[in-house]
Design a protein around this motif. Structure first.
Motif, PDB file in Angstrom:
ATOM      1  N   ARG A  17       0.831  -1.211   0.000  1.00  0.00           N
ATOM      2  CA  ARG A  17       0.000   0.000   0.000  1.00  0.00           C
ATOM      3  C   ARG A  17       0.866   1.262   0.000  1.00  0.00           C
ATOM      4  O   ARG A  17       0.569   2.229  -0.688  1.00  0.00           O
ATOM      5  N   LEU A  18       1.940   1.244   0.800  1.00  0.00           N
ATOM      6  CA  LEU A  18       2.845   2.380   0.873  1.00  0.00           C
ATOM      7  C   LEU A  18       3.494   2.647  -0.475  1.00  0.00           C
ATOM      8  O   LEU A  18       3.584   3.793  -0.924  1.00  0.00           O
ATOM      9  N   VAL A  19       3.899   1.616  -1.173  1.00  0.00           N
ATOM     10  CA  VAL A  19       4.509   1.768  -2.493  1.00  0.00           C
ATOM     11  C   VAL A  19       3.490   2.359  -3.472  1.00  0.00           C
ATOM     12  O   VAL A  19       3.810   3.243  -4.269  1.00  0.00           O
ATOM     13  N   LYS A  20       2.238   1.900  -3.398  1.00  0.00           N
ATOM     14  CA  LYS A  20       1.200   2.422  -4.288  1.00  0.00           C
ATOM     15  C   LYS A  20       0.941   3.907  -4.015  1.00  0.00           C
ATOM     16  O   LYS A  20       0.813   4.714  -4.936  1.00  0.00           O
ATOM     17  N   ILE A  21       0.883   4.269  -2.738  1.00  0.00           N
ATOM     18  CA  ILE A  21       0.628   5.669  -2.373  1.00  0.00           C
ATOM     19  C   ILE A  21       1.775   6.557  -2.855  1.00  0.00           C
ATOM     20  O   ILE A  21       1.550   7.628  -3.432  1.00  0.00           O
ATOM     21  N   LEU A  22       3.009   6.113  -2.651  1.00  0.00           N
ATOM     22  CA  LEU A  22       4.168   6.887  -3.097  1.00  0.00           C
ATOM     23  C   LEU A  22       4.199   7.008  -4.615  1.00  0.00           C
ATOM     24  O   LEU A  22       4.524   8.068  -5.167  1.00  0.00           O
ATOM     25  N   ALA A  23       3.851   5.960  -5.310  1.00  0.00           N
ATOM     26  CA  ALA A  23       3.826   6.000  -6.772  1.00  0.00           C
ATOM     27  C   ALA A  23       2.755   6.975  -7.259  1.00  0.00           C
ATOM     28  O   ALA A  23       2.992   7.758  -8.188  1.00  0.00           O
TER      29      ALA A  23
END
Length: 176
Positions: free
Chosen positions: A21-27
């Motif tokens: 989820r963190l990677v998706k939000i940062l992307a």
């Protein structure tokens, strides 16, 4: 032991899910910043922010830009004050005005100084030609300084090589 292994597996799945989820939000945040940057850059480009302003010569054709140092303003105080009387009905009214002029070249101020008796005579004549009601209004005062600038510029162009007066300024303006 099976219960401990099950709990350990659940913890690993939750930790992996949070990282995803963190990677998706940062992307998504990166993509949004990229879109905003492109939008701002495109707007600035389309409005001509990055374009050099074309230089136009006196004959109206595009020319090369010449570096000119900015000329500073020069001022001349016209002393003493000018006093003019007006007959308004049965009353006599007075105008007392203190003037200064702004120019960009010393030759214009030198011409005014040299021909000060003529300049003062022309100013007093121009002030006397005004109507009392007109110079009470703001627009009348603005028109008056424009007229005075034209009068002074006429004297300068007839008698010197100066560029002329840029502005006539009121230092004091009293109507009674």
């Amino acid at each position: 032991m099976t219960q401990q292994n099950d709990n350990l597996g659940d913890d690993l799945e939750e930790e992996g899910g949070n990282k995803g989820r963190l990677v998706k939000i940062l992307a998504m945040a990166g993509v949004m910043l990229l879109i905003a940057g492109i939008s701002v850059g495109g707007t600035l480009f389309l409005t001509g922010f990055f374009a050099d302003e074309p230089v136009v010569t006196e004959n109206g054709e595009p020319g090369q830009q010449q570096a000119r140092p900015p000329t500073r303003a020069l001022y001349l105080q016209l002393n003493p004050d000018f006093v003019v009387t007006y007959d308004v009905g049965s009353r006599q009214r007075f105008l007392r005005v203190e003037l200064a002029v702004r120019a960009r070249d010393q030759a214009s101020l030198d011409a005014l100084t040299q021909h000060m008796p003529l300049v003062r005579d022309e100013i007093i004549t121009t002030l006397s030609e005004q109507t009392f009601g007109n110079i009470q209004r703001r627009e009348g005062k603005e028109e008056l300084v424009e007229t005075l600038a034209e009068v002074m510029n006429r004297i300068i162009t007839q008698r010197s090589e100066g560029q002329g007066v840029e502005a006539v300024l009121y230092n004091n303006f009293v109507l009674q």
